[in-house]
Design an enzyme around this catalytic site. Structure first.
Site, PDB file in Angstrom:
ATOM      1  N   ARG A 126       0.854  -1.192   0.000  1.00 54.75           N
ATOM      2  CA  ARG A 126       0.000   0.000   0.000  1.00 54.75           C
ATOM      3  C   ARG A 126       0.882   1.232   0.000  1.00 54.75           C
ATOM      4  O   ARG A 126       1.722   1.392   0.880  1.00 54.75           O
ATOM      5  CB  ARG A 126      -0.932   0.050   1.219  1.00 54.75           C
ATOM      6  CG  ARG A 126      -2.132   0.990   0.996  1.00 54.75           C
ATOM      7  CD  ARG A 126      -2.930   1.247   2.254  1.00 54.75           C
ATOM      8  NE  ARG A 126      -2.185   2.031   3.201  1.00 54.75           N
ATOM      9  CZ  ARG A 126      -2.096   1.769   4.504  1.00 54.75           C
ATOM     10  NH1 ARG A 126      -2.723   0.730   5.025  1.00 54.75           N
ATOM     11  NH2 ARG A 126      -1.363   2.531   5.303  1.00 54.75           N
ATOM     12  N   GLU A 142       4.396   7.242   2.438  1.00 54.76           N
ATOM     13  CA  GLU A 142       5.178   6.027   2.698  1.00 54.76           C
ATOM     14  C   GLU A 142       4.677   4.880   1.832  1.00 54.76           C
ATOM     15  O   GLU A 142       3.588   4.925   1.272  1.00 54.76           O
ATOM     16  CB  GLU A 142       5.141   5.636   4.182  1.00 54.76           C
ATOM     17  CG  GLU A 142       3.771   5.284   4.690  1.00 54.76           C
ATOM     18  CD  GLU A 142       3.809   4.789   6.149  1.00 54.76           C
ATOM     19  OE1 GLU A 142       4.878   4.379   6.635  1.00 54.76           O
ATOM     20  OE2 GLU A 142       2.745   4.807   6.790  1.00 54.76           O
ATOM     21  N   ASN A 144       4.100   0.813   2.131  1.00 59.05           N
ATOM     22  CA  ASN A 144       4.019  -0.297   3.087  1.00 59.05           C
ATOM     23  C   ASN A 144       4.144  -1.621   2.353  1.00 59.05           C
ATOM     24  O   ASN A 144       3.423  -1.878   1.395  1.00 59.05           O
ATOM     25  CB  ASN A 144       2.673  -0.273   3.814  1.00 59.05           C
ATOM     26  CG  ASN A 144       2.409   1.068   4.465  1.00 59.05           C
ATOM     27  OD1 ASN A 144       2.894   1.340   5.549  1.00 59.05           O
ATOM     28  ND2 ASN A 144       1.657   1.939   3.779  1.00 59.05           N
ATOM     29  N   SER A 149      -2.827  -2.598   6.316  1.00 62.98           N
ATOM     30  CA  SER A 149      -4.121  -2.737   6.987  1.00 62.98           C
ATOM     31  C   SER A 149      -5.241  -2.073   6.207  1.00 62.98           C
ATOM     32  O   SER A 149      -5.018  -1.368   5.234  1.00 62.98           O
ATOM     33  CB  SER A 149      -4.032  -2.165   8.385  1.00 62.98           C
ATOM     34  OG  SER A 149      -3.421  -0.912   8.349  1.00 62.98           O
ATOM     35  N   LYS A 300      11.406   3.183   5.944  1.00 56.63           N
ATOM     36  CA  LYS A 300      11.501   4.614   5.635  1.00 56.63           C
ATOM     37  C   LYS A 300      12.885   4.960   5.062  1.00 56.63           C
ATOM     38  O   LYS A 300      13.000   5.708   4.096  1.00 56.63           O
ATOM     39  CB  LYS A 300      11.273   5.381   6.946  1.00 56.63           C
ATOM     40  CG  LYS A 300      10.852   6.821   6.767  1.00 56.63           C
ATOM     41  CD  LYS A 300       9.349   6.917   6.628  1.00 56.63           C
ATOM     42  CE  LYS A 300       8.910   8.374   6.477  1.00 56.63           C
ATOM     43  NZ  LYS A 300       7.506   8.451   6.064  1.00 56.63           N
ATOM     44  N   LYS A 354       1.591  21.270   2.538  1.00 55.73           N
ATOM     45  CA  LYS A 354       0.264  21.742   2.955  1.00 55.73           C
ATOM     46  C   LYS A 354      -0.786  20.838   2.353  1.00 55.73           C
ATOM     47  O   LYS A 354      -1.143  20.973   1.191  1.00 55.73           O
ATOM     48  CB  LYS A 354       0.049  23.180   2.478  1.00 55.73           C
ATOM     49  CG  LYS A 354       0.732  24.205   3.347  1.00 55.73           C
ATOM     50  CD  LYS A 354      -0.189  25.426   3.551  1.00 55.73           C
ATOM     51  CE  LYS A 354       0.450  26.448   4.479  1.00 55.73           C
ATOM     52  NZ  LYS A 354       0.960  27.621   3.769  1.00 55.73           N
ATOM     53  N   GLU A 358     -10.404  20.195   3.492  1.00 56.01           N
ATOM     54  CA  GLU A 358     -11.774  20.239   2.973  1.00 56.01           C
ATOM     55  C   GLU A 358     -12.760  20.233   4.128  1.00 56.01           C
ATOM     56  O   GLU A 358     -12.441  19.762   5.218  1.00 56.01           O
ATOM     57  CB  GLU A 358     -12.046  18.979   2.149  1.00 56.01           C
ATOM     58  CG  GLU A 358     -11.281  18.896   0.863  1.00 56.01           C
ATOM     59  CD  GLU A 358     -12.202  18.891  -0.330  1.00 56.01           C
ATOM     60  OE1 GLU A 358     -13.405  18.648  -0.158  1.00 56.01           O
ATOM     61  OE2 GLU A 358     -11.707  19.153  -1.443  1.00 56.01           O
ATOM     62  N   GLY A 359     -13.959  20.699   3.844  1.00 59.97           N
ATOM     63  CA  GLY A 359     -15.011  20.555   4.847  1.00 59.97           C
ATOM     64  C   GLY A 359     -15.577  19.152   4.729  1.00 59.97           C
ATOM     65  O   GLY A 359     -15.887  18.707   3.642  1.00 59.97           O
ATOM     66  N   ARG A 401      -8.235   7.840   4.092  1.00 67.62           N
ATOM     67  CA  ARG A 401      -8.412   8.174   5.506  1.00 67.62           C
ATOM     68  C   ARG A 401      -8.507   9.674   5.670  1.00 67.62           C
ATOM     69  O   ARG A 401      -7.708  10.406   5.097  1.00 67.62           O
ATOM     70  CB  ARG A 401      -7.249   7.631   6.339  1.00 67.62           C
ATOM     71  CG  ARG A 401      -7.454   6.176   6.723  1.00 67.62           C
ATOM     72  CD  ARG A 401      -6.262   5.636   7.456  1.00 67.62           C
ATOM     73  NE  ARG A 401      -5.067   5.695   6.620  1.00 67.62           N
ATOM     74  CZ  ARG A 401      -3.891   5.185   6.963  1.00 67.62           C
ATOM     75  NH1 ARG A 401      -3.752   4.587   8.128  1.00 67.62           N
ATOM     76  NH2 ARG A 401      -2.861   5.258   6.148  1.00 67.62           N
TER      77      ARG A 401
END
Lengths: 425, 425
Positions: A126, A142, A144, A149, A300, A354, A358-359, A401
């Protein structure tokens, strides 16, 4: 897409209600920490997973880019994994300060010494990205390579959002088709089953390495008519052996494929027993997802090394691919890259990413919060090859996420995160 | 099938664990009464549905019989529903003592007066049986013609049992194929969609009549590309009207099919408003599942009347069918059948049904109980006709409910019931 902050409160209430019912009916649930037995007894004290009520808007161009990256990163991981000295050299400084990486490197050294070859190589990866508000660039956070998961839950969130968007097509004015289909769970199972087929032993099983107490049913594998067993590292140490032909047997079962749902964290190795189990598996002919080389490639430090000038060129030929990857490496700075440190002191703003803010409407524990939030997109991918034949190399769904980006008057802490999906714009 | 009381405790623990994980992942869940918000907020305070750990053994002969009864009972309900005077006469004594039935009969009378015809008739039924230990006869307990419950959960229990039996094939020595496939949820949705098609108005919807606060998503209907809306009786009264051509419109939507998930209990009609809604629907051209006639045919009193000598003959021609049904009517005695009362006083043992009692393993709230238990088998069935054409008349899955048959030292109360499936022997 329509601003979730402008949805009227009656519709919002209906959407939340339907989202929660849907979640209950489709297994989009997690254990509720507030219920005492929920950690130890499955099936009790369940609560819907924390979710975004509606998908997050995301530019189609960057989505396509992220999907295109998937097979290139897969190939890169495979190439890097074959360069044992590169891995050892890159991680040599980390080895001195990090006991866990040091043990992994010892294991890797031993495999180099005995000349261990992995003909069949399986990666379920991922790659995580954020979208930079200023440049609109997709930046990799990153990659994975072990125990990725959320492949089980994230596809359900996409389905939930598609279902809400179809059911409330008129009032929302959104098109369910713009939520990309998410095949994360089924694709991973399919590729595991394919790896099992490559092993060519119909009576062998897929072994899922789990943490003590974890007993998820890897039922998707079973739907491919592959038997699976679950073992902790300690059980593998106690019950496992390697036959003279290299075959791994655990508890009397021949193991074709090993999938690590545990083994990625120092706490997974409380004693020498767990390390012995890891070594046993690594020495065997079973297909490891991941092998120790794939595992180390996902650290990493290795990824920071790959971001340095002229390093990608050692592993990839295609110049376009190299240019594409380099662009998304902007976020991977290492503190021992002295140029980067110097530049960062001079122009600090250039080194702060940055993320797009979002709302969003987030639902946790049955309660709906309207918050400003930032999102991280993970692209699942699978890679399977047998010697020179690449059997699978593709994107396999995604994980979105979304996190509250600041704490507000209501007392919702920054960092509270929910599962989300995306809406292409 | 293997005696669940002889399963060793390690295997039992694994089975319980896997059953609970499976339930969480597949929506085999209910609200937990111990969690305060669970009744009012969906998605919180969920617990696995009470289940039998393994399917209940059931003789294949009686299973086949129960399946064969399904289309005959469907036909019988349809025939009886067309005989308005029979329904009125049979229920005339009940009318005097039962205010609810009295209101239903008034509604039915009114339909008789205006000569209301239902060309398209839809029934989603469930016929419940027990197996008599002494005679091994399948005895009908009741026939439900309105709001038959558990069609959503019961098919999941069968899937759960099939999954456990496959996964633990070796240690259990059972054959997953002997758990009959249970199509309860999908078949009901399919037949509702077919009824919608018969109504021949592509822009019309299926309306689900719900109790206030209930907001289950009838998503299975949506998978057939049929839009559905949910309304309470009070909402239908406020928002509904009949157009000059008989069409029912509720909240601006034309209603093709009405499915009653509410309206079967006196408490569903707290005011005149709810009765007005029921009348409005009955007068309209929408297909009602069930119509008032079908609803009344499902009353206990009508079923007792059908069990009397020479009554079935008024509605069915096929002598074999009549003989079959009569045999399973043994349990339907009415206290105003004076012969039955006389006989029961003389030979009380002949009037007590002894249900088969088995050893079972029941799981509730994450805890496993080994108990003696009795089971009740419900057969779901669907009937759809348009004038002289019978479009559907078939068995549509089943519901097995198993109850603890006596309280034990552990303090588990008799009567605690779980969802179950069956294992053909």
């Amino acid at each position: 897409m329509s601003n979730p902050h402008t949805i009227d409160s009656e519709l919002l209430q209906k959407l939340v209600h339907d989202a929660l019912v849907w979640s209950s009916l489709h297994g989009l649930v997690v254990g509720d920490r507030n219920v005492e037995r929920s950690g130890s007894v499955p099936g009790v004290g369940m609560v819907h997973a924390p979710i975004a009520l509606l998908p997050n808007s995301f530019p189609e161009v960057q989505w396509n880019q992220a999907c295109e990256f998937a097979p290139i990163f897969n190939e890169l991981v495979d190439r890097v994994s074959l360069d044992g000295n590169f891995l050892q050299d890159t991680l040599s400084r980390t080895k001195k300060v990090d006991a866990f990486t040091s043990r992994l490197l010892d294991l890797h050294s031993r495999m180099l010494q005995i000349g261990k070859k992995e003909d069949i190589r399986l990666g379920l990866h991922r790659s995580d990205y954020m979208l930079d508000e200023k440049t609109n660039l997709l930046l990799q956070i990153e990659l994975n390579t072990i125990s990725c998961s959320f492949s089980g839950l994230s596809c359900l969130v996409s389905e939930l959002h598609r279902s809400l968007l179809s059911h409330y097509k008129k009032p929302l004015g959104l098109d369910a088709q713009k939520v990309p289909v998410n095949t994360s769970a089924s694709k991973f199972a399919e590729v595991l089953a394919k790896a099992w087929t490559e092993y060519s032993n119909p009576s062998a099983v897929v072994m899922v390495v789990v943490q003590p107490g974890e007993r998820n049913i890897p039922e998707l594998i079973n739907t491919h008519n592959v038997t699976s067993i679950r073992k902790t590292l300690a059980e593998i140490d106690a019950q496992g052996k390697i036959l003279s032909d290299g075959t791994l047997q655990v508890d009397g079962e021949t193991v074709a494929v090993i999938y690590f749902r545990a083994g990625y964290a120092p706490t997974d190795y409380p004693s020498e027993s767990e390390w012995k189990a890891r070594l046993l598996m690594e020495e065997s002919s079973a297909i490891k997802c991941p092998s120790i080389s794939y595992h180390l490639t996902g650290t990493k430090k290795v990824q920071q090394e790959l971001a340095k000038p002229n390093v990608l060129e050692r592993f990839l030929e295609n110049k376009d691919d190299i240019a594409k990857l380099r662009e998304c490496f902007a976020g991977l700075w290492s503190l021992d890259d002295s140029d980067a440190v110097k530049n960062a002191i001079q122009q600090p703003e250039a080194y702060v990413m940055k993320p797009q803010r979002e709302g969003g409407v987030l639902v946790r524990d049955g309660i709906c919060y309207k918050e400003h939030a930032v999102s991280e997109l993970g692209i699942f991918s699978a890679y399977l090859r047998n010697k020179e034949t690449v059997i699978n190399n593709e994107q396999c769904g995604y994980l979105m996420r979304t996190k509250v980006s600041s704490s507000n008057e209501g007392g919702v802490a920054a960092g509270f995160a929910v599962l989300d999906s995306l809406y292409l714009t």
